[in-house]
Design a protein around this motif. Structure first.
Motif, PDB file in Angstrom:
ATOM      1  N   ASP A 340      -3.876 -48.903   6.632  1.00 58.99           N
ATOM      2  CA  ASP A 340      -3.788 -47.610   5.951  1.00 58.99           C
ATOM      3  C   ASP A 340      -4.050 -47.738   4.458  1.00 58.99           C
ATOM      4  N   PHE A 341      -3.889 -48.931   3.923  1.00 59.29           N
ATOM      5  CA  PHE A 341      -4.103 -49.142   2.486  1.00 59.29           C
ATOM      6  C   PHE A 341      -5.542 -49.574   2.164  1.00 59.29           C
ATOM      7  N   THR A 342      -6.346 -49.847   3.202  1.00 66.14           N
ATOM      8  CA  THR A 342      -7.685 -50.381   2.947  1.00 66.14           C
ATOM      9  C   THR A 342      -8.581 -49.445   2.129  1.00 66.14           C
ATOM     10  N   PRO A 343      -8.527 -48.096   2.318  1.00 66.73           N
ATOM     11  CA  PRO A 343      -9.352 -47.245   1.452  1.00 66.73           C
ATOM     12  C   PRO A 343      -8.991 -47.371  -0.022  1.00 66.73           C
ATOM     13  N   ILE A 344      -7.692 -47.513  -0.320  1.00 65.24           N
ATOM     14  CA  ILE A 344      -7.264 -47.673  -1.710  1.00 65.24           C
ATOM     15  C   ILE A 344      -7.767 -48.999  -2.257  1.00 65.24           C
ATOM     16  N   ILE A 345      -7.580 -50.064  -1.472  1.00 60.59           N
ATOM     17  CA  ILE A 345      -8.019 -51.395  -1.913  1.00 60.59           C
ATOM     18  C   ILE A 345      -9.528 -51.413  -2.133  1.00 60.59           C
ATOM     19  N   ALA A 346     -10.257 -50.836  -1.184  1.00 57.39           N
ATOM     20  CA  ALA A 346     -11.724 -50.831  -1.287  1.00 57.39           C
ATOM     21  C   ALA A 346     -12.189 -49.971  -2.460  1.00 57.39           C
ATOM     22  N   GLY A 347     -11.492 -48.844  -2.690  1.00 53.43           N
ATOM     23  CA  GLY A 347     -11.870 -47.955  -3.787  1.00 53.43           C
ATOM     24  C   GLY A 347     -11.725 -48.622  -5.138  1.00 53.43           C
ATOM     25  N   PHE A 348     -10.555 -49.177  -5.385  1.00 50.49           N
ATOM     26  CA  PHE A 348     -10.332 -49.848  -6.665  1.00 50.49           C
ATOM     27  C   PHE A 348     -11.120 -51.167  -6.738  1.00 50.49           C
ATOM     28  N   GLY A 349     -11.351 -51.767  -5.562  1.00 50.80           N
ATOM     29  CA  GLY A 349     -12.186 -52.966  -5.542  1.00 50.80           C
ATOM     30  C   GLY A 349     -13.607 -52.662  -5.984  1.00 50.80           C
ATOM     31  N   GLY A 350     -14.132 -51.515  -5.553  1.00 54.57           N
ATOM     32  CA  GLY A 350     -15.460 -51.097  -5.975  1.00 54.57           C
ATOM     33  C   GLY A 350     -15.542 -50.865  -7.470  1.00 54.57           C
ATOM     34  N   ILE A 351     -14.488 -50.292  -8.026  1.00 58.45           N
ATOM     35  CA  ILE A 351     -14.457 -50.052  -9.478  1.00 58.45           C
ATOM     36  C   ILE A 351     -14.405 -51.376 -10.234  1.00 58.45           C
ATOM     37  N   ILE A 352     -13.570 -52.292  -9.760  1.00 56.91           N
ATOM     38  CA  ILE A 352     -13.475 -53.605 -10.418  1.00 56.91           C
ATOM     39  C   ILE A 352     -14.813 -54.329 -10.360  1.00 56.91           C
ATOM     40  N   PHE A 353     -15.481 -54.261  -9.214  1.00 57.21           N
ATOM     41  CA  PHE A 353     -16.801 -54.893  -9.084  1.00 57.21           C
ATOM     42  C   PHE A 353     -17.791 -54.287 -10.075  1.00 57.21           C
ATOM     43  N   GLY A 354     -17.771 -52.956 -10.196  1.00 57.69           N
ATOM     44  CA  GLY A 354     -18.670 -52.287 -11.119  1.00 57.69           C
ATOM     45  C   GLY A 354     -18.440 -52.689 -12.557  1.00 57.69           C
ATOM     46  N   VAL A 355     -17.153 -52.841 -12.918  1.00 56.07           N
ATOM     47  CA  VAL A 355     -16.820 -53.249 -14.283  1.00 56.07           C
ATOM     48  C   VAL A 355     -17.294 -54.672 -14.549  1.00 56.07           C
ATOM     49  N   VAL A 356     -16.962 -55.566 -13.631  1.00 59.02           N
ATOM     50  CA  VAL A 356     -17.346 -56.976 -13.791  1.00 59.02           C
ATOM     51  C   VAL A 356     -18.865 -57.130 -13.807  1.00 59.02           C
ATOM     52  N   ASN A 357     -19.546 -56.306 -13.017  1.00 55.45           N
ATOM     53  CA  ASN A 357     -20.994 -56.394 -12.912  1.00 55.45           C
ATOM     54  C   ASN A 357     -21.719 -55.724 -14.078  1.00 55.45           C
ATOM     55  N   GLY A 358     -20.950 -55.031 -14.927  1.00 59.84           N
ATOM     56  CA  GLY A 358     -21.546 -54.393 -16.095  1.00 59.84           C
ATOM     57  C   GLY A 358     -22.264 -53.095 -15.811  1.00 59.84           C
ATOM     58  N   ASN A 359     -21.923 -52.424 -14.692  1.00 58.82           N
ATOM     59  CA  ASN A 359     -22.569 -51.155 -14.367  1.00 58.82           C
ATOM     60  C   ASN A 359     -22.039 -50.030 -15.265  1.00 58.82           C
ATOM     61  N   SER A 360     -22.774 -48.925 -15.302  1.00 56.12           N
ATOM     62  CA  SER A 360     -22.332 -47.759 -16.066  1.00 56.12           C
ATOM     63  C   SER A 360     -21.054 -47.204 -15.456  1.00 56.12           C
ATOM     64  N   ILE A 361     -20.326 -46.407 -16.229  1.00 53.04           N
ATOM     65  CA  ILE A 361     -19.063 -45.842 -15.737  1.00 53.04           C
ATOM     66  C   ILE A 361     -19.320 -44.945 -14.535  1.00 53.04           C
ATOM     67  N   ASP A 362     -20.377 -44.136 -14.602  1.00 51.47           N
ATOM     68  CA  ASP A 362     -20.681 -43.227 -13.500  1.00 51.47           C
ATOM     69  C   ASP A 362     -20.975 -43.998 -12.215  1.00 51.47           C
ATOM     70  N   PHE A 363     -21.820 -45.031 -12.309  1.00 50.82           N
ATOM     71  CA  PHE A 363     -22.166 -45.812 -11.134  1.00 50.82           C
ATOM     72  C   PHE A 363     -20.959 -46.605 -10.636  1.00 50.82           C
ATOM     73  N   THR A 364     -20.106 -47.040 -11.566  1.00 53.45           N
ATOM     74  CA  THR A 364     -18.875 -47.728 -11.170  1.00 53.45           C
ATOM     75  C   THR A 364     -17.993 -46.820 -10.327  1.00 53.45           C
ATOM     76  N   ALA A 365     -17.848 -45.561 -10.760  1.00 52.12           N
ATOM     77  CA  ALA A 365     -17.078 -44.592  -9.975  1.00 52.12           C
ATOM     78  C   ALA A 365     -17.722 -44.386  -8.612  1.00 52.12           C
ATOM     79  N   CYS A 366     -19.052 -44.373  -8.578  1.00 51.91           N
ATOM     80  CA  CYS A 366     -19.769 -44.203  -7.311  1.00 51.91           C
ATOM     81  C   CYS A 366     -19.505 -45.377  -6.366  1.00 51.91           C
ATOM     82  N   LEU A 367     -19.475 -46.587  -6.909  1.00 51.77           N
ATOM     83  CA  LEU A 367     -19.151 -47.755  -6.083  1.00 51.77           C
ATOM     84  C   LEU A 367     -17.749 -47.637  -5.502  1.00 51.77           C
ATOM     85  N   GLY A 368     -16.811 -47.134  -6.314  1.00 53.75           N
ATOM     86  CA  GLY A 368     -15.461 -46.901  -5.822  1.00 53.75           C
ATOM     87  C   GLY A 368     -15.450 -45.890  -4.686  1.00 53.75           C
TER      88      GLY A 368
END
Length: 634
Positions: A340-368
């Motif tokens: 039940d927690f996997t969507p939360i983990i995956a969502g914030f995981g996508g944001i963390i990946f976007g930040v580490v990868n240097g993506n734009s804020i908008d695309f980072t939110a999209c990854l989340g």
């Protein structure tokens, strides 16, 4: 006589709302993933979309005439947006002069936006915007330093319509991209189980101690606030569960509502969204968004520690001894599993990946968002849900996400008009000079005066609008005293947010009082008392920059100690004020001394404050409070 009968059937309107909101969410998702359109095209499309949805969600109550005027206003905004899309190259390159048709389009669009702002919030904010326009037109009639040369309708039209400073300005750009993407991210989280997960997690953390229900309410509001863009939405969402629960377990109504009101207020200061103000702040400061999130993290944690300590002390004083033993007893039908927690983990995981990868804020939110959607689909299939049920849940998230963008979108468009007039007339500089003259140039006095002004100026306004108002008008006065701009903007944001629980216009308290069925006055007094330490935290930004993670390890350690002193000592002073009955004047005096030690900003001052705070709690028998808090928050 006015006919109050709606002319558009409710079912048809709801279908149009769902279709329009879903389309807006898809537009947001598309532009987040593939990149936004040309500046004026992106913003004009967004303005039309939120106007359409705003009219559908908040229709006129004037019957046929109201419906006619809404259609007329929507047509005006549609024609204006289409005109800007067609002429965007000429507007950006040639800076055209305003024609009579341009003036008509500007006035009709402005009228529709102000009407929608009034329907969405109250008359306060549109009146402020209207006052800024009148000041631009008639400033030449005002004598003294507040006056200016005055601007005619043609020039104001050129600013608002035929440039990227008015209806299509910076705040609208933020609203149509980054802000909208994170609002949609939050809607997806909530509709994939985050709300229930947050309550379960809160219950696990805080339910097995005195005042457990109030602590669950506090932590649930903190969790929900990380993805919510509104204090009122936070109170309405979490409060509809937590306030009745607290009342059922014996809490006074005013106390129960006060807990929810102040905890929901803190949600506007909790990263990553911070009531959508973080994105606007990044633009106003010209700073990286994530630098604001980092700077705001420790103060937000101190905010909630202060509330939890206040709740604990108040529960002892009120002799509330209930304990919620499990999430099931708190009203949840089943336990949460890891899946039940996997969507939360995956969502914030996508944001963390976007930040580490240097993506734009908008695309980072999209990854989340992509992470949430994929994880939710997989988890739902494993749990045996049908594809129809999965699709319905995701569709509901898109619809709610689109609806959530409307309120903040309309208000930020109106706020952009206010900012444009402020910059045009130079009122911000004038007000700053006026405040500096009142304070006699004394920095400490300027800061205190500004805190009171921000509390007053933010009353009755949503977070984003309140922040824009105080940041545009009052922040320059503090920055002119050579104070850190980041600290200044966070300072004015805090007091603009705290205005929602500060009488006389305290919208957060009003909503909580409606749910608690009690007097808003008594509830507001409890909210202010429980949040007393939170009124002191912003002052630390200037004396202890380490609290904003600004400086070396020594500065940060010093800032953390100062934050802990405020979080523990101020509630001790105000919640356990001596009454002569089972209260120690000595303990109260020691706690008060702990607060005063922070005037000495060197390390020995904060260490002395920590020592005095420990002594105060140990003398009064609060060893368990300190132990449990230390385990959870340090």
């Amino acid at each position: 006589m006015i006919n109050n009968t709606p002319q558009l059937p409710v079912n048809n309107r709801q279908k149009l709302i769902s279709i329009s909101a879903g389309a807006l969410s898809l537009f947001i998702f598309y532009t987040s993933f593939f990149g936004s359109f040309e500046t004026l095209i992106q913003r004009s499309l967004f303005v039309f979309a939120v106007t359409l949805l705003g009219i559908l969600m908040f229709p006129s109550k004037w019957g046929r005439w109201g419906l006619f005027l809404d259609i007329l206003g929507l047509s005006a905004v549609g024609i204006t947006s289409a005109y800007v899309i067609i002429q965007f190259e000429a507007i950006m390159n040639d800076l055209p002069l305003a024609s009579d048709v341009d003036k008509l389009m500007m006035l009709s669009t402005l009228a529709m936006l102000l009407v929608l702002s009034r329907r969405i919030s109250s008359a306060v904010f549109p009146l402020i915007v209207l006052a800024s326009l009148l000041y631009a037109f008639f400033g030449n009639l005002i004598p003294g330093s507040l006056g200016h040369k005055g601007f005619d309708l043609s020039y104001v039209t050129e600013v608002l319509l035929l440039s990227d400073k008015g209806f299509w300005g910076m705040l609208v750009g933020v609203a149509s991209t980054t802000l909208a993407a994170f609002v949609l991210f939050g809607a997806l989280l909530l509709h994939t189980g985050a709300g229930e997960a947050f309550f379960h997690l809160s219950s696990k953390v805080a339910s097995r101690s005195q005042g457990g229900a109030a602590k669950v309410a506090t932590l649930a509001s903190a969790f929900f606030g990380t993805i919510s863009g509104s204090t009122v939405a936070n109170v309405a969402t979490t409060g509809n569960f937590t306030i009745p629960l607290m009342k059922r377990l014996g809490y006074p109504s005013t106390f129960a509502g006060g807990v929810e009101a102040v905890a929901s207020t803190g949600g506007q200061l909790m990263p990553p969204i911070m009531g959508t103000a973080a994105f606007v702040m990044a633009e106003l400061l010209g700073a990286n968004y994530w630098s604001i999130v980092i700077a705001a993290t420790l103060p937000a944690l101190a905010f909630y520690v202060a509330i939890l300590v206040s709740v604990h002390l108040s529960s002892r004083r009120l002799n509330i001894v209930e304990k919620i033993e499990s999430a099931e007893q708190a009203g949840f039908p089943q336990k949460m599993r890891f899946i039940d927690f996997t969507p939360i983990i995956a969502g914030f995981g996508g944001i963390i990946f976007g930040v580490v990868n240097g993506n734009s804020i908008d695309f980072t939110a999209c990854l989340g968002m992509l992470g949430i959607i994929v994880a939710f689909i997989v988890a739902s299939i494993i749990k045996g849900l049908s594809f129809r049920a999965i699709f319905a849940q995701l569709l509901a998230a898109l619809v709610d996400g689109g609806k959530g963008v409307v309120t903040v979108g309309i208000l930020l468009i109106a706020a952009q008009v206010f900012v444009a007039m402020l910059n045009l007339t130079g009122l911000g500089v004038t007000v700053s000079n006026f405040v500096l003259n009142i304070a006699g140039g004394n920095t400490a006095v300027v800061i205190v005066v500004m805190a009171f002004i921000c509390l007053i100026a933010g009353m009755g306004l949503p977070t984003s609008a309140a922040y824009v108002l105080v940041a545009a008008v009052f922040a320059p006065a503090l920055i002119s005293k050579q104070l850190d701009p980041m600290a200044v903007h966070l300072f004015v944001l805090y007091f603009a947010c705290l205005s929602v629980i500060t009488p006389p216009v305290c919208v957060g308290s009003f909503v909580a009082a409606t749910i608690a069925k009690c007097s808003w006055v008594g509830l507001s007094l409890w909210a202010m008392r429980l949040g007393a330490g939170c009124y002191f935290i912003p002052f630390l930004f200037f004396a202890y920059p380490g609290l904003l993670l600004n400086g070396d390890a020594f500065d940060i350690f010093n800032g953390i100690l100062a934050g802990l002193v405020i979080a523990f000592a101020v509630p001790k002073v105000l919640i356990e004020f001596p009454t002569g009955v089972n209260r120690s004047l000595l303990v109260w005096a020691i706690a008060l001394m702990a607060v005063f030690t922070l005037f000495e900003t060197h390390l020995w001052g904060s260490l002395s404050g920590v020592a005095l705070t420990l002594i105060a709690y140990l003398i009064s028998g609060h060893k368990s409070t300190l132990t449990s808090a230390t385990k959870r928050f340090t």
